[in-house]
Design a protein around this motif. Sequence first.
Motif, mmCIF file in Angstrom:
data_model
loop_
_atom_site.group_PDB
_atom_site.id
_atom_site.type_symbol
_atom_site.label_atom_id
_atom_site.label_comp_id
_atom_site.label_asym_id
_atom_site.label_seq_id
_atom_site.Cartn_x
_atom_site.Cartn_y
_atom_site.Cartn_z
ATOM 1 N N PRO A 104 0.911 -1.248 0.022
ATOM 2 C CA PRO A 104 -0.025 -0.003 0.205
ATOM 3 C C PRO A 104 1.026 1.235 0.024
ATOM 4 C CG PRO A 104 -0.009 -1.052 2.314
ATOM 5 C CD PRO A 104 1.090 -1.779 1.356
ATOM 6 N N HIS A 105 0.505 2.174 -0.488
ATOM 7 C CA HIS A 105 0.979 3.639 -0.410
ATOM 8 C C HIS A 105 0.224 4.715 -0.470
ATOM 9 C CE1 HIS A 105 4.659 1.584 -2.008
ATOM 10 N NE2 HIS A 105 3.810 1.014 -2.916
ATOM 11 N N CYS A 146 5.860 9.756 -0.264
ATOM 12 C CA CYS A 146 4.770 8.479 0.402
ATOM 13 C C CYS A 146 5.035 8.623 1.858
ATOM 14 C CB CYS A 146 5.151 7.226 -0.385
ATOM 15 S SG CYS A 146 4.215 5.938 0.267
ATOM 16 N N THR A 148 3.674 6.182 3.970
ATOM 17 C CA THR A 148 3.090 4.977 4.518
ATOM 18 C C THR A 148 4.660 4.048 5.188
ATOM 19 O OG1 THR A 148 2.007 4.692 2.591
ATOM 20 C CG2 THR A 148 2.364 2.545 3.755
ATOM 21 N N HIS A 154 9.891 3.921 2.112
ATOM 22 C CA HIS A 154 9.447 4.100 0.933
ATOM 23 C C HIS A 154 9.979 5.351 0.088
ATOM 24 C CE1 HIS A 154 5.403 1.855 1.365
ATOM 25 N NE2 HIS A 154 5.863 1.602 2.347
ATOM 26 N N MET A 159 10.113 7.127 -3.819
ATOM 27 C CA MET A 159 8.823 7.627 -3.643
ATOM 28 C C MET A 159 8.772 9.167 -3.050
ATOM 29 S SD MET A 159 6.158 4.616 -2.778
ATOM 30 C CE MET A 159 4.828 5.299 -3.491
HETATM 31 CU CU CU Z 1 4.917 4.190 -0.628
#
Ligand code: CU
Length: 475
Positions: A104-105, A146, A148, A154, A159
């Motif tokens: 998931p992000h 990101c 997450t 991440h 990201m």
């Molecule tokens: Cu991510």
Amino acid sequence: MIFRRAQIVLVMALATACAPSAKPTGTETAVLTAPPQVPPPITRRQPATVVVNLEVSERTMPMADGVEYTFWTFGGTVPGSFIRVRQGDLVEFHLNNHPSSANPHNIDLHAVTGPGGGASSSVVAPGHTATFRFTALNPGLYVYHCATAPVGMHIANGMYGLILVEPENGLPKVDREYYVMQGDFYTRDPFGVAGHQPFDMRKAIREEPEYVLFNGAAGSLTGDKALSAQVGETVRLFVGNGGPNLVSSFHVIGEIFDRVYREAGSVPDANIQTTLVPAGGASIVDFKVEVPGTLILVDHALFRAFNKGALGMLTVTGAQDSSVFSGRIAEGIYQPEGGTVQVMPDAKAAAVASTPAERRTFGQRTYQQTCAACHQADGRGIVGAFPPLAGSDYLNADPTRAIQIVLFGLSGPVTVNGQQYNSVMPGQVLSDEDVANVLSYVYSQWGNAGTAVTPEQVKKVRAAGPVRPTSTAAH
Ligand code: CU
């Protein structure tokens, strides 16, 4: 009176920054670009609803020659797609996570005024989409990333990207705009080791990257991928830093930034050589190119540039102007050096002596290059600092010990010809031939014992390894 006017201007400026003057009219879809390209300037003079469709995908791509890495991306690239909106725009953000993703992000845009920058409103599982809206209240160039867990990981996987919120009246016009973003990467193996490289969390926590890159790959902005401009043009670089750990000392070798929006703030500064780009921050730099040649983009923490990949090029073509710069223009002089760890002095290919006299001749050369700076050309040393080699009881008493010292160095007190010395001599990076040559030379000079040292002896001492030498000449 002047003060009152300044007050009014300030109040107006604040009003411009915080309260968009009109409601958005019309809807458009944002043009997104891959680095180093930037979407065109916004020409409308009223806010609109802008729809952003950004897709997250996890993909294996080259990080350097022969090196691959599984990047996690916004829009399929590192850094992610460049987003350009206008102050006052209502941004309708659609974050789509490709079904092939393993994780998931979400997205935290520093341009958002609101909790988490949108992060909690945008968490998306693979094969899902999330939508949220925000009004771009403040103009500026903002990092998105990101958020997450584990967030650092991440980001370390690529990201991050930039979103530009143009001020209501736009930025000053320039001829060329480019998108450059730095990031640090943590691989299992050192820089340049071929193959697919997994992420190394321990190196990330220790903040010891193997790669520091512009636009996600070593060589992303060199050779035929170099940025370009013509003499006389103005160039704007939107420079970001995703981190996750390092701050960037952004510099262009051969240029002075005419205008820098430090940390992408609203008031430009002038005539800057190097500008700091914090992790999770950005900077806008403008400059005019006056002469042809290759300008080199670097993080001026230079081992990152020449050994970890943070190096790009801007090729300027056009007519020479010798009143600005009259030197030779040599293109491509700053090639990345790769990650090879080098030692100084470098081990040279040894000359192989065929006679004792030749050995001493070769040895004299090595002596002058390597030893004379401390022990002096005449072997007398320097009192209190470097022991004499001329007529040295310490040297003549034990050739094996002499070999050990040349190979492995010596520290601690020694007594030579009745004088005590307590300095440090480093081990020398010399071949067996070189050591035999230089010691044979030294033993043949300045009233020494004339001992001949052979490469075979040196080889044996080297194989035996360092031994703590005795501290006096007494035996
Ligand atoms: Cu991510």
